[in-house]
Motif scaffolding. Structure first.
Motif, PDB file in Angstrom:
ATOM      1  N   HIS A   9       0.325  -1.412  -0.115  1.00  0.00           N
ATOM      2  CA  HIS A   9       0.055   0.192  -0.169  1.00  0.00           C
ATOM      3  C   HIS A   9       0.628   1.284  -0.205  1.00  0.00           C
ATOM      4  O   HIS A   9       1.990   1.475   1.021  1.00  0.00           O
ATOM      5  N   PHE A  10       0.546   2.113  -1.279  1.00  0.00           N
ATOM      6  CA  PHE A  10       1.835   3.054  -1.363  1.00  0.00           C
ATOM      7  C   PHE A  10       0.022   4.670  -0.754  1.00  0.00           C
ATOM      8  O   PHE A  10      -0.663   4.360  -1.408  1.00  0.00           O
ATOM      9  N   ALA A  11       0.512   4.826   0.462  1.00  0.00           N
ATOM     10  CA  ALA A  11      -0.077   6.305   0.927  1.00  0.00           C
ATOM     11  C   ALA A  11       0.375   8.252   0.347  1.00  0.00           C
ATOM     12  O   ALA A  11       1.450   8.101   0.757  1.00  0.00           O
ATOM     13  N   ILE A  12      -0.015   8.330  -0.715  1.00  0.00           N
ATOM     14  CA  ILE A  12       0.071   9.409  -1.686  1.00  0.00           C
ATOM     15  C   ILE A  12      -0.537  10.897  -0.702  1.00  0.00           C
ATOM     16  O   ILE A  12      -1.387  11.033  -0.116  1.00  0.00           O
ATOM     17  N   VAL A  13       0.141  11.994   0.432  1.00  0.00           N
ATOM     18  CA  VAL A  13      -0.167  12.665   1.050  1.00  0.00           C
ATOM     19  C   VAL A  13      -0.164  14.457   0.645  1.00  0.00           C
ATOM     20  O   VAL A  13       0.565  14.122   0.452  1.00  0.00           O
ATOM     21  N   GLY A  14      -1.336  14.681   0.156  1.00  0.00           N
ATOM     22  CA  GLY A  14      -1.594  15.616  -0.714  1.00  0.00           C
ATOM     23  C   GLY A  14      -1.441  15.833  -1.859  1.00  0.00           C
ATOM     24  O   GLY A  14      -0.961  14.934  -2.661  1.00  0.00           O
ATOM     25  N   GLY A  15      -2.388  16.786  -2.104  1.00  0.00           N
ATOM     26  CA  GLY A  15      -2.717  16.243  -3.813  1.00  0.00           C
ATOM     27  C   GLY A  15      -1.657  17.282  -4.876  1.00  0.00           C
ATOM     28  O   GLY A  15      -0.648  17.772  -4.749  1.00  0.00           O
ATOM     29  N   GLY A  16      -2.278  17.731  -5.675  1.00  0.00           N
ATOM     30  CA  GLY A  16      -1.080  18.940  -6.111  1.00  0.00           C
ATOM     31  C   GLY A  16      -0.729  18.312  -7.507  1.00  0.00           C
ATOM     32  O   GLY A  16      -0.877  17.305  -7.791  1.00  0.00           O
ATOM     33  N   THR A  17      -0.102  18.951  -8.482  1.00  0.00           N
ATOM     34  CA  THR A  17       0.545  17.924  -9.617  1.00  0.00           C
ATOM     35  C   THR A  17       1.453  17.365  -8.898  1.00  0.00           C
ATOM     36  O   THR A  17       1.719  16.346  -9.720  1.00  0.00           O
ATOM     37  N   ALA A  18       2.126  17.579  -8.268  1.00  0.00           N
ATOM     38  CA  ALA A  18       3.169  16.114  -8.018  1.00  0.00           C
ATOM     39  C   ALA A  18       2.491  15.389  -7.498  1.00  0.00           C
ATOM     40  O   ALA A  18       2.994  13.780  -7.105  1.00  0.00           O
ATOM     41  N   GLY A  19       1.350  15.005  -6.208  1.00  0.00           N
ATOM     42  CA  GLY A  19       0.754  14.111  -5.896  1.00  0.00           C
ATOM     43  C   GLY A  19       0.131  13.685  -6.907  1.00  0.00           C
ATOM     44  O   GLY A  19      -0.195  12.146  -7.233  1.00  0.00           O
ATOM     45  N   TRP A  20      -0.733  14.316  -8.149  1.00  0.00           N
ATOM     46  CA  TRP A  20      -1.445  13.488  -9.002  1.00  0.00           C
ATOM     47  C   TRP A  20      -0.566  12.497  -9.584  1.00  0.00           C
ATOM     48  O   TRP A  20      -0.040  11.379 -10.743  1.00  0.00           O
ATOM     49  N   MET A  21       1.346  13.456 -10.442  1.00  0.00           N
ATOM     50  CA  MET A  21       1.912  12.254 -11.244  1.00  0.00           C
ATOM     51  C   MET A  21       2.360  11.157 -10.428  1.00  0.00           C
ATOM     52  O   MET A  21       2.977  10.616 -11.071  1.00  0.00           O
ATOM     53  N   ALA A  22       2.607  11.522  -9.275  1.00  0.00           N
ATOM     54  CA  ALA A  22       3.439  10.403  -8.701  1.00  0.00           C
ATOM     55  C   ALA A  22       1.810   8.875  -8.931  1.00  0.00           C
ATOM     56  O   ALA A  22       2.203   8.525  -9.310  1.00  0.00           O
ATOM     57  N   PHE A 173       1.244  26.191 -18.836  1.00  0.00           N
ATOM     58  CA  PHE A 173      -0.477  25.167 -18.257  1.00  0.00           C
ATOM     59  C   PHE A 173      -0.630  26.775 -16.279  1.00  0.00           C
ATOM     60  O   PHE A 173      -0.420  26.367 -16.033  1.00  0.00           O
ATOM     61  N   ASP A 174      -2.375  26.214 -17.004  1.00  0.00           N
ATOM     62  CA  ASP A 174      -2.823  26.935 -15.846  1.00  0.00           C
ATOM     63  C   ASP A 174      -2.564  25.114 -14.703  1.00  0.00           C
ATOM     64  O   ASP A 174      -3.036  24.392 -14.678  1.00  0.00           O
ATOM     65  N   SER A 175      -1.922  25.946 -13.407  1.00  0.00           N
ATOM     66  CA  SER A 175      -1.601  24.691 -13.002  1.00  0.00           C
ATOM     67  C   SER A 175      -2.511  24.274 -12.059  1.00  0.00           C
ATOM     68  O   SER A 175      -2.745  22.351 -11.250  1.00  0.00           O
ATOM     69  N   GLY A 176      -3.246  24.994 -11.238  1.00  0.00           N
ATOM     70  CA  GLY A 176      -4.927  23.973 -10.403  1.00  0.00           C
ATOM     71  C   GLY A 176      -5.458  23.257 -11.357  1.00  0.00           C
ATOM     72  O   GLY A 176      -6.220  22.139 -11.025  1.00  0.00           O
ATOM     73  N   LEU A 177      -6.198  23.685 -12.747  1.00  0.00           N
ATOM     74  CA  LEU A 177      -6.756  22.762 -13.695  1.00  0.00           C
ATOM     75  C   LEU A 177      -5.891  21.819 -14.150  1.00  0.00           C
ATOM     76  O   LEU A 177      -6.172  20.700 -14.050  1.00  0.00           O
ATOM     77  N   LEU A 178      -4.468  21.630 -14.291  1.00  0.00           N
ATOM     78  CA  LEU A 178      -4.213  20.362 -14.570  1.00  0.00           C
ATOM     79  C   LEU A 178      -3.548  19.049 -12.963  1.00  0.00           C
ATOM     80  O   LEU A 178      -4.020  17.964 -13.577  1.00  0.00           O
ATOM     81  N   GLY A 179      -3.658  19.386 -11.966  1.00  0.00           N
ATOM     82  CA  GLY A 179      -3.746  19.260 -10.898  1.00  0.00           C
ATOM     83  C   GLY A 179      -5.493  18.343 -10.972  1.00  0.00           C
ATOM     84  O   GLY A 179      -5.515  16.947 -11.295  1.00  0.00           O
ATOM     85  N   GLN A 180      -5.834  18.559 -11.588  1.00  0.00           N
ATOM     86  CA  GLN A 180      -7.428  18.483 -11.304  1.00  0.00           C
ATOM     87  C   GLN A 180      -7.934  17.351 -12.613  1.00  0.00           C
ATOM     88  O   GLN A 180      -8.065  16.337 -12.722  1.00  0.00           O
ATOM     89  N   PHE A 181      -6.624  17.385 -13.782  1.00  0.00           N
ATOM     90  CA  PHE A 181      -7.334  16.876 -14.525  1.00  0.00           C
ATOM     91  C   PHE A 181      -6.609  15.646 -14.094  1.00  0.00           C
ATOM     92  O   PHE A 181      -6.889  14.592 -14.710  1.00  0.00           O
ATOM     93  N   LEU A 182      -4.966  15.574 -13.887  1.00  0.00           N
ATOM     94  CA  LEU A 182      -4.331  14.206 -13.014  1.00  0.00           C
ATOM     95  C   LEU A 182      -5.487  13.493 -12.533  1.00  0.00           C
ATOM     96  O   LEU A 182      -5.001  12.358 -12.650  1.00  0.00           O
ATOM     97  N   LYS A 183      -6.397  14.031 -11.660  1.00  0.00           N
ATOM     98  CA  LYS A 183      -7.011  13.451 -10.367  1.00  0.00           C
ATOM     99  C   LYS A 183      -7.800  12.656 -10.770  1.00  0.00           C
ATOM    100  O   LYS A 183      -7.792  11.220 -10.752  1.00  0.00           O
ATOM    101  N   GLN A 184      -8.707  12.883 -11.905  1.00  0.00           N
ATOM    102  CA  GLN A 184      -9.564  12.430 -13.389  1.00  0.00           C
ATOM    103  C   GLN A 184      -9.457  11.536 -13.271  1.00  0.00           C
ATOM    104  O   GLN A 184      -9.704   9.695 -13.866  1.00  0.00           O
ATOM    105  N   LYS A 185      -7.843  10.991 -14.473  1.00  0.00           N
ATOM    106  CA  LYS A 185      -7.001   9.910 -14.918  1.00  0.00           C
ATOM    107  C   LYS A 185      -5.984   8.875 -14.075  1.00  0.00           C
ATOM    108  O   LYS A 185      -6.786   8.442 -14.417  1.00  0.00           O
ATOM    109  N   ALA A 186      -6.169   9.350 -12.924  1.00  0.00           N
ATOM    110  CA  ALA A 186      -5.532   8.749 -11.508  1.00  0.00           C
ATOM    111  C   ALA A 186      -6.464   7.429 -11.271  1.00  0.00           C
ATOM    112  O   ALA A 186      -6.299   6.670 -11.225  1.00  0.00           O
ATOM    113  N   LEU A 187      -7.609   8.112 -10.749  1.00  0.00           N
ATOM    114  CA  LEU A 187      -8.788   8.157 -10.600  1.00  0.00           C
ATOM    115  C   LEU A 187     -10.002   6.807 -11.533  1.00  0.00           C
ATOM    116  O   LEU A 187      -9.639   5.161 -11.362  1.00  0.00           O
ATOM    117  N   ALA A 188      -9.628   6.854 -12.582  1.00  0.00           N
ATOM    118  CA  ALA A 188      -9.966   6.241 -13.563  1.00  0.00           C
ATOM    119  C   ALA A 188      -9.062   4.792 -12.826  1.00  0.00           C
ATOM    120  O   ALA A 188      -9.669   4.205 -14.432  1.00  0.00           O
TER     121      ALA A 188
END
Length: 520
Positions: A9-22, A173-188
C-alpha cells in the motif's frame, strides 16, 4: 503468486500536481492485471479538503511531454482542459546591460534543443569559442537552434508526418486545472482517493511511519479515521509534514546564493495570438514572468524580501504590467528555496515542495518532481530499500546542478542598478562545480569537455543543463572579452558559412501558429 500476498500500500499525502503525477506514474507501473503482478499494489491519495491549490500559470521543460506520452495522453486531450499552450523557448529581457552595450541585444533566448539542432550545435560552440578570442562572429543562441526560430515566428512545435526530425517542447498551463485533470485520470486507473485532514503521523518503534490519523467531515461533525500503509509519499508542500516534521530530515537552504524568497502574482488578459515562449524580465530586485495561457496570461514578480517589501514588489509589478489603476487583486506567495538532505528516508519519499524548491527561473520544478518519481520507481521496483542511498545521492546532485545553473543567471548579470543586483554579482558563495565551469569559459577552454568530465562523477543522474544550455546563458549574457582591434581579415563565421538562417527558416515552413490548431 500475487494472490498469496497482501497488497503493498502506497499512501500519497497531498494532491496538487506532484501528488497526482506520482499517483499516475505509480499506477502505470504497479496497477496491472493480476497475471502481470508479482505482488498486488494499492495506491491511495489523501488530501485535506480545506487546502487549496495555488493554480498559477506555470511552465514546463520538455520532460512533461514524455510524461504524457508514457501515459498515452495526447496533447489534444489534456491541453484544452488545462488552458495550455506550447512552449519552445524562454526569453530573458534586460538581464545583461553589458550585452546590449556590446551590440548583442538587450535580451536573449534559451530555446529547447531538438533533433535538427544536431546540424548547428557544433557551429554554435565554435562561434562562441571564437568570440571568446575576441573575434566578431554571430553568437545569438536563438539563431543556432530551431526552437528559437519557432518562437520568433510564433509557430507551434508540431510537424506534419513527413517532417523527419523530432521536436522537443514544453508547455504553459494552469497548474490548478492540471491537478484536477491528473486526478480524474488517476482515479480512472484505479487510484483510490480519501479526503482526510491528517492530524497525527504514527510511527513504529524503528521510526518508520505506520499510519496516519485524520478527520473526515461527517455532516456537522468530524469522524476520526486511521489509515495504514507500507510506504508514504510526502506531498504536503513546504510544510513537509512527514519527511521533515515527523522523520526530522534536515533541510538545506540555498539562501546564501539564491536570494529570492517571495513572489507576487497578477493575471492579465490573454494574447490574441499567444506566444510560444515564456518571458522572464529582470526588474529592480528580481524578475517577472509572463506565461501565456489560452484564457489569460499569468504574471508574477519573483523577488527577495531582504531587498524589497511586499507592497513595493506589488507596486513595481503593477507598473511593469501597466496595471496601476487596475482593481485586479494580487496574490503574495512565500518560497522556501533549498532541498532536504535525503528525499527518501525510511518508508517515506518527499516530492515537490516537500522535497525542495529552486526558484522558477528555468521552469525546473515539475522536471525535478518527474525525474524523482521515475528514478524512485526504478530503485523501488522490487519493494526493497537497497537502492535508497544511491537514489538520495543522485537526486541531491541533480538539485545542486540545477541550482548552479540558476545561480549563474544572477552571478553573471551585469545589472548594477540596485543593491540587490550588486549583491548578486559580488556573491562568492559558489559551488566548486560552478567555479570550474566559469573558469573554463573565461580561460577559453572546452566547456563541453568540462561538463562531460563533471557528469562522469554524477552518473547516471547527470545534469538537466548540458553544454548547449550553458552556451545559451553565457553567450546570451555577452560574457565575452572586448573585440580585437583591428579584426583579423577573413574571420570564419560558422553561422554564415553553414547558411543556418536559410536552413532553419526552411524548416519553419513545416509549422503553423498554435491558435490555428485550436479551431474545431
Amino acid at each position: 503468486m500475487s494472490g498469496n500476498l497482501s497488497p503493498f500500500h502506497f499512501a500519497i499525502v497531498g494532491g496538487g500536481t506532484a501528488g497526482w503525477m506520482a499517483a499516475l506514474l505509480f499506477a502505470h507501473k504497479w496497477l496491472k492485471p493480476a497475471s502481470e503482478q508479482t505482488r498486488p499494489v494499492k495506491i491511495t491519495l489523501i488530501e485535506a479538503p480545506d487546502i487549496g491549490i495555488i493554480g498559477v500559470g506555470e511552465g514546463s521543460t520538455p520532460s512533461l511531454k514524455r510524461f504524457f506520452q508514457q501515459l498515452g495522453i495526447a496533447d489534444s486531450e489534456w491541453m484544452p482542459a488545462c488552458q495550455a499552450t506550447y512552449k519552445t523557448n524562454i526569453r530573458f529581457v534586460n538581464w545583461s546591460p553589458a550585452a546590449a552595450a556590446m551590440g548583442l541585444g538587450s535580451d536573449y533566448s534559451h530555446p529547447f534543443i531538438s533533433q535538427p539542432d544536431l546540424h548547428s550545435e557544433t557551429a554554435f560552440y565554435s562561434n562562441c569559442f571564437k568570440r571568446r578570442l575576441g573575434l566578431a562572429v554571430e553568437t545569438a543562441p536563438e539563431k543556432f537552434l530551431l526552437n528559437g526560430y519557432l518562437a520568433a515566428q510564433q509557430l507551434a512545435p508540431l510537424t506534419p508526418a513527413n517532417f523527419p526530425f523530432r521536436i522537443e517542447y514544453g508547455y504553459h498551463f494552469d497548474s490548478g486545472l492540471l491537478g484536477q485533470f491528473l486526478k480524474q485520470k488517476a482515479l480512472a486507473m484505479g487510484v483510490q482517493y480519501q479526503a482526510l485532514t491528517v492530524t497525527a503521523v504514527n510511527q513504529l518503534p524503528d521510526g518508520r511511519i505506520a499510519s496516519l490519523t485524520g478527520e473526515i467531515a461527517d455532516g456537522d461533525s468530524k469522524a476520526v479515521q486511521t489509515l495504514d500503509a507500507d510506504f508514504f509519499i510526502d506531498c504536503t508542500g513546504f510544510r513537509a509534514n512527514l519527511l521533515q516534521q515527523t522523520l526530522q530530515v534536515p533541510f538545506e537552504s540555498f539562501a546564501s546564493n539564491l536570494f529570492n524568497d517571495a513572489a507576487v502574482v497578477l493575471p492579465t488578459e490573454a494574447f490574441a495570438i499567444p506566444p510560444v515562449e515564456t518571458k522572464a524580465t529582470a526588474l529592480s530586485n528580481g524578475w517577472a514572468w509572463q506565461i501565456p495561457l489560452r484564457h489569460r496570461s499569468g504574471n508574477g514578480y519573483v523577488y527577495s524580501s531582504a531587498f524589497l517589501s511586499k507592497d513595493a514588489a506589488e507596486l513595481e509589478l503593477r507598473q511593469h504590467l501597466g496595471l496601476l489603476d487596475s482593481e485586479v487583486n494580487a496574490r503574495h506567495l512565500q518560497m522556501k528555496v533549498g532541498q532536504v538532505t535525503r528525499s527518501w528516508e525510511k518508508n517515506c519519499l518527499a516530492l515537490g515542495l516537500s522535497q525542495g524548491f529552486i526558484e522558477p527561473l528555468e521552469a525546473t520544478a515539475l522536471h525535478l518532481v518527474q525525474s524523482s518519481i521515475e528514478q524512485f520507481i526504478d530503485a523501488f521496483a522490487d519493494f526493497s530499500d537497497e537502492g535508497q542511498a544511491e537514489f538520495n545521492r543522485q537526486v541531491h546532485q541533480r538539485f545542486e546542478a540545477v541550482r548552479d545553473y540558476i545561480v549563474a543567471h544572477y552571478k553573471l548579470s551585469s545589472r548594477s542598478d540596485s543593491h540587490y543586483w550588486r549583491a548578486n554579482s559580488s556573491n562568492m558563495q559558489l559551488s566548486e562545480s560552478l567555479r570550474q565551469i566559469l573558469d573554463v569559459w573565461f580561460r577559453q577552454g572546452d566547456l563541453a569537455q568540462e561538463l562531460s568530465r563533471q557528469a562522469q562523477g554524477r552518473q547516471p543522474s547527470g545534469s538537466h543543463f548540458g553544454a548547449t544550455s550553458w552556451h545559451c546563458l553565457l553567450a546570451g549574457y555577452g560574457v565575452f572579452p572586448p573585440l580585437r582591434q583591428p579584426q583579423p581579415a577573413n574571420v570564419s563565421d560558422a553561422f554564415t558559412e553553414l547558411e543556418l538562417a536559410a536552413f532553419f527558416n526552411g524548416c519553419s515552413l513545416n509549422f503553423q501558429p498554435q491558435h490555428l490548431l485550436w479551431r474545431d
